[in-house]
Write an enzyme that holds these catalytic residues in place. Structure first.
Site, PDB file in Angstrom:
ATOM      1  CG  ASP A  96      38.114  42.911 135.726  1.00 38.34           C
ATOM      2  OD1 ASP A  96      38.388  44.018 135.223  1.00 38.34           O
ATOM      3  OD2 ASP A  96      38.982  42.125 136.170  1.00 38.34           O
ATOM      4  CE  LYS A 158      39.472  38.563 135.725  1.00 41.05           C
ATOM      5  NZ  LYS A 158      38.810  39.459 136.691  1.00 41.05           N
ATOM      6  CE  LYS A 187      42.456  40.706 136.251  1.00 43.59           C
ATOM      7  NZ  LYS A 187      41.525  41.632 136.949  1.00 43.59           N
TER       8      LYS A 187
END
Length: 230
Positions: A96, A158, A187
């Site tokens: 991430d 995300k 996400k």
């Protein structure tokens, strides 16, 4: 996803997260045990914990996710790429990364793409999720960032780091899903602390949830004591 979906169903979508700077080794061990018990998708940790998590989860289906360039995203691209490659070598299956927010605000799409592509290349076969930090972006900037991520075929976009500037919102998740289309994951992270919120995010288009309240969500309870981050 239906409105009758339960905590155990949601569990497979959760990245069980512990990113506090004062996390102790025993806290990371607990995180891994909980992830196995509740069958979460992954544990999401700072890169210094990847190797121990990979060892603890070696005989399970739970993946290890590491954050890169976290939480500001303002590191040199080469530093982000190195951190990603090291985390993958240590056992991370997912990365991430925080986008360079200044480049987004400046509208420098070429530099944005180079930054993301360098980390994606460093990931190899590991899945890359790109954190937009939506609380700092205008609608147009969110769309631009999502378009770049879609064109680079990243694994996920995300919403947030969970460390300030607001967290996931229904509107942002819906916008991100509409922009990247059906083939890239979305996400939602930051402020997802109970089952109702988790279900709302999924109905808006989230396919993964980043949260430090995974156990509470799986149980169907609110986690009033959870850390403000994630």
């Amino acid at each position: 996803m239906t409105q009758t979906q339960t905590g155990p169903d949601l569990a497979a979508m959760i990245d069980h997260t512990l990113l506090k700077p004062d996390a102790l080794p025993q806290d990371i061990e607990t995180l891994c045990r909980e992830a196995v018990e509740w069958r979460f998708c992954s544990v999401c940790v700072n890169s210094c914990h990847v190797k121990s998590c990979a060892a603890a989860l070696a005989d399970t289906d739970v993946k290890v996710c590491a954050v890169v360039g976290f939480p500001l995203g303002a590191m040199a691209t080469s530093a982000k790429a190195f951190e990603a490659s090291r985390a993958v070598a240590d056992g991370a299956a997912e990365i991430d990364m925080v986008i360079n927010i200044g480049l987004v605000k400046a509208g420098d799409t070429r530099a944005m793409a180079r930054d993301i592509q360098a980390v994606k290349t460093a990931c190899g076969t590991a899945v890359l999720k790109v954190i937009l930090e939506t609380g700092l972006l205008t609608r147009e900037e969110k769309v631009t960032a999502c378009n770049i991520c879609r064109d680079l075929d990243v694994g996920f976009v995300k919403t947030s780091t969970g460390f300030g500037h607001g967290g996931a919102t229904i509107e942002d998740v819906r916008l991100m899903r509409e922009t990247v289309g059906p083939d890239i994951g979305v996400k939602a992270s930051g402020g997802v602390k109970d089952m109702n919120t988790a279900l709302e995010m999924v109905r808006a288009g989230a396919s993964r949830l980043g949260t430090s309240s995974g156990v509470a969500i799986a149980k169907g309870t609110a986690d009033a004591g959870a850390s403000g981050a994630y």
